[in-house]
Motif scaffolding. Sequence first.
Motif, mmCIF file in Angstrom:
data_model
loop_
_atom_site.group_PDB
_atom_site.id
_atom_site.type_symbol
_atom_site.label_atom_id
_atom_site.label_comp_id
_atom_site.label_asym_id
_atom_site.label_seq_id
_atom_site.Cartn_x
_atom_site.Cartn_y
_atom_site.Cartn_z
ATOM 1 N N ALA A 137 18.063 -2.070 8.115
ATOM 2 C CA ALA A 137 18.190 -2.616 6.764
ATOM 3 C C ALA A 137 18.674 -4.060 6.818
ATOM 4 O O ALA A 137 18.186 -4.911 6.071
ATOM 5 N N SER A 138 19.600 -4.333 7.726
ATOM 6 C CA SER A 138 20.150 -5.681 7.803
ATOM 7 C C SER A 138 19.161 -6.671 8.398
ATOM 8 O O SER A 138 19.250 -7.862 8.136
ATOM 9 N N ARG A 139 18.195 -6.194 9.184
ATOM 10 C CA ARG A 139 17.254 -7.083 9.858
ATOM 11 C C ARG A 139 15.862 -7.112 9.241
ATOM 12 O O ARG A 139 15.066 -7.983 9.544
ATOM 13 N N SER A 140 15.545 -6.144 8.359
ATOM 14 C CA SER A 140 14.177 -6.025 7.856
ATOM 15 C C SER A 140 13.885 -6.916 6.657
ATOM 16 O O SER A 140 12.730 -7.247 6.399
ATOM 17 N N GLY A 141 14.908 -7.258 5.910
ATOM 18 C CA GLY A 141 14.666 -8.026 4.692
ATOM 19 C C GLY A 141 14.180 -7.169 3.543
ATOM 20 O O GLY A 141 13.879 -7.683 2.466
ATOM 21 N N LEU A 142 14.099 -5.852 3.749
ATOM 22 C CA LEU A 142 13.660 -4.939 2.698
ATOM 23 C C LEU A 142 14.865 -4.458 1.901
ATOM 24 O O LEU A 142 15.942 -4.265 2.456
ATOM 25 N N THR A 143 14.654 -4.234 0.633
ATOM 26 C CA THR A 143 15.709 -3.643 -0.190
ATOM 27 C C THR A 143 15.783 -2.153 0.122
ATOM 28 O O THR A 143 14.874 -1.590 0.744
ATOM 29 N N ALA A 144 16.832 -1.511 -0.346
ATOM 30 C CA ALA A 144 16.970 -0.064 -0.157
ATOM 31 C C ALA A 144 15.789 0.663 -0.792
ATOM 32 O O ALA A 144 15.249 1.616 -0.225
ATOM 33 N N GLY A 145 15.368 0.209 -1.969
ATOM 34 C CA GLY A 145 14.230 0.822 -2.647
ATOM 35 C C GLY A 145 12.937 0.647 -1.868
ATOM 36 O O GLY A 145 12.131 1.580 -1.762
ATOM 37 N N GLU A 146 12.715 -0.552 -1.330
ATOM 38 C CA GLU A 146 11.508 -0.805 -0.536
ATOM 39 C C GLU A 146 11.506 0.031 0.735
ATOM 40 O O GLU A 146 10.467 0.557 1.143
ATOM 41 N N THR A 147 12.678 0.156 1.341
ATOM 42 C CA THR A 147 12.791 0.976 2.549
ATOM 43 C C THR A 147 12.466 2.431 2.243
ATOM 44 O O THR A 147 11.707 3.077 2.980
ATOM 45 N N ALA A 148 13.007 2.952 1.155
ATOM 46 C CA ALA A 148 12.740 4.345 0.764
ATOM 47 C C ALA A 148 11.256 4.535 0.446
ATOM 48 O O ALA A 148 10.662 5.545 0.838
ATOM 49 N N GLU A 149 10.656 3.571 -0.235
ATOM 50 C CA GLU A 149 9.232 3.668 -0.571
ATOM 51 C C GLU A 149 8.368 3.626 0.687
ATOM 52 O O GLU A 149 7.406 4.387 0.820
ATOM 53 N N LEU A 150 8.699 2.746 1.617
ATOM 54 C CA LEU A 150 7.947 2.653 2.865
ATOM 55 C C LEU A 150 8.056 3.953 3.654
ATOM 56 O O LEU A 150 7.059 4.483 4.144
ATOM 57 N N ARG A 151 9.265 4.491 3.768
ATOM 58 C CA ARG A 151 9.463 5.760 4.486
ATOM 59 C C ARG A 151 8.653 6.875 3.836
ATOM 60 O O ARG A 151 7.998 7.674 4.506
ATOM 61 N N SER A 152 8.648 6.910 2.512
ATOM 62 C CA SER A 152 7.888 7.925 1.783
ATOM 63 C C SER A 152 6.388 7.767 2.044
ATOM 64 O O SER A 152 5.683 8.755 2.271
ATOM 65 N N THR A 153 5.908 6.543 2.024
ATOM 66 C CA THR A 153 4.487 6.285 2.279
ATOM 67 C C THR A 153 4.115 6.692 3.704
ATOM 68 O O THR A 153 3.076 7.328 3.931
ATOM 69 N N LEU A 154 4.970 6.357 4.672
ATOM 70 C CA LEU A 154 4.697 6.719 6.060
ATOM 71 C C LEU A 154 4.738 8.231 6.262
ATOM 72 O O LEU A 154 3.920 8.785 7.000
ATOM 73 N N ASP A 155 5.680 8.904 5.606
ATOM 74 C CA ASP A 155 5.730 10.375 5.678
ATOM 75 C C ASP A 155 4.452 10.989 5.106
ATOM 76 O O ASP A 155 3.891 11.922 5.675
ATOM 77 N N ARG A 156 3.997 10.452 3.974
ATOM 78 C CA ARG A 156 2.764 10.955 3.366
ATOM 79 C C ARG A 156 1.569 10.704 4.286
ATOM 80 O O ARG A 156 0.716 11.584 4.477
ATOM 81 N N LEU A 157 1.498 9.526 4.890
ATOM 82 C CA LEU A 157 0.433 9.205 5.840
ATOM 83 C C LEU A 157 0.430 10.193 6.997
ATOM 84 O O LEU A 157 -0.616 10.741 7.349
ATOM 85 N N THR A 158 1.602 10.457 7.546
ATOM 86 C CA THR A 158 1.713 11.387 8.667
ATOM 87 C C THR A 158 1.245 12.787 8.275
ATOM 88 O O THR A 158 0.466 13.418 9.000
ATOM 89 N N ARG A 159 1.727 13.282 7.144
ATOM 90 C CA ARG A 159 1.316 14.624 6.692
ATOM 91 C C ARG A 159 -0.202 14.692 6.487
ATOM 92 O O ARG A 159 -0.851 15.666 6.893
ATOM 93 N N THR A 160 -0.762 13.685 5.862
ATOM 94 C CA THR A 160 -2.200 13.675 5.571
ATOM 95 C C THR A 160 -3.014 13.657 6.857
ATOM 96 O O THR A 160 -3.991 14.404 6.999
ATOM 97 N N VAL A 161 -2.614 12.830 7.795
ATOM 98 C CA VAL A 161 -3.334 12.751 9.069
ATOM 99 C C VAL A 161 -3.213 14.068 9.827
ATOM 100 O O VAL A 161 -4.199 14.559 10.393
ATOM 101 N N HIS A 162 -2.047 14.694 9.824
ATOM 102 C CA HIS A 162 -1.877 15.976 10.501
ATOM 103 C C HIS A 162 -2.754 17.061 9.870
ATOM 104 O O HIS A 162 -3.342 17.864 10.580
ATOM 105 N N ARG A 163 -2.807 17.064 8.550
ATOM 106 C CA ARG A 163 -3.649 18.068 7.869
ATOM 107 C C ARG A 163 -5.125 17.858 8.197
ATOM 108 O O ARG A 163 -5.861 18.829 8.344
ATOM 109 N N ALA A 164 -5.532 16.618 8.304
ATOM 110 C CA ALA A 164 -6.944 16.317 8.569
ATOM 111 C C ALA A 164 -7.329 16.627 10.014
ATOM 112 O O ALA A 164 -8.502 16.836 10.299
ATOM 113 N N ALA A 165 -6.330 16.658 10.907
ATOM 114 C CA ALA A 165 -6.623 16.851 12.334
ATOM 115 C C ALA A 165 -6.964 18.238 12.670
ATOM 116 O O ALA A 165 -7.126 19.205 12.437
#
Length: 143
Positions: A115-143
Motif C-alpha cells: 500500500a505504501s509503495r503502490s500509490g493505490l488507495t485502499a479502495g483501489e487496492t480492494a477493487e484490484l484484488r476483487s477483480t483479480l480474484d474474479r479473473l482467477t475464478r473465471t479462468v479456473h472454471r473455464a479450464a
Amino acid sequence: MDVLALDQQLCFALYKASRALTSVYRPALAELDLTYPQYLVMLALWERDGREVRDLGRELELDTGTLSPLLRRLERGRLVRRERQAADERRVAVHLTAAGAALRERAIAVPLLPASRSGLTAGETAELRSTLDRLTRTVHRAA
C-alpha cells in the motif's frame, strides 16, 4: 492494434505487476528469513494452524511437488512441524511451532508495504484484488 504486441498482453501486465509487488516484499521477508512462497504458507497457518498439506496446497494453489520442499525448509527453520494423522497416516497436518507463531508479530508490518509503495488507495487496492480474484475464478472454471 497489434494483438501480438507485448504491451497488449494481459499475462505480461500481470507478470510485471507480480514481480514488482514481490520485490517490495523481498527486503522485509529477508529480515524474517522467509521467501515469498514461505511467507504465503506462514500467512495461511497464522490464519488457521493445523491445516492438512492438501488443504494448504489447494488454498495456495501449489502442487505437492512445490509445497513439500517449502514445508521441509520451514521445518528445518523450526517454524513448522508436520504430523501424520493417527486415523489416516496418508494425511499430514502442518502446525506452527512456538517460533513460527512468534514470527507473526515480526511480520505484522509486511502487508502494509504494498500500500505504501503502490500509490493505490485502499479502495483501489480492494477493487484490484476483487477483480483479480474474479479473473482467477473465471479462468479456473473455464479450464
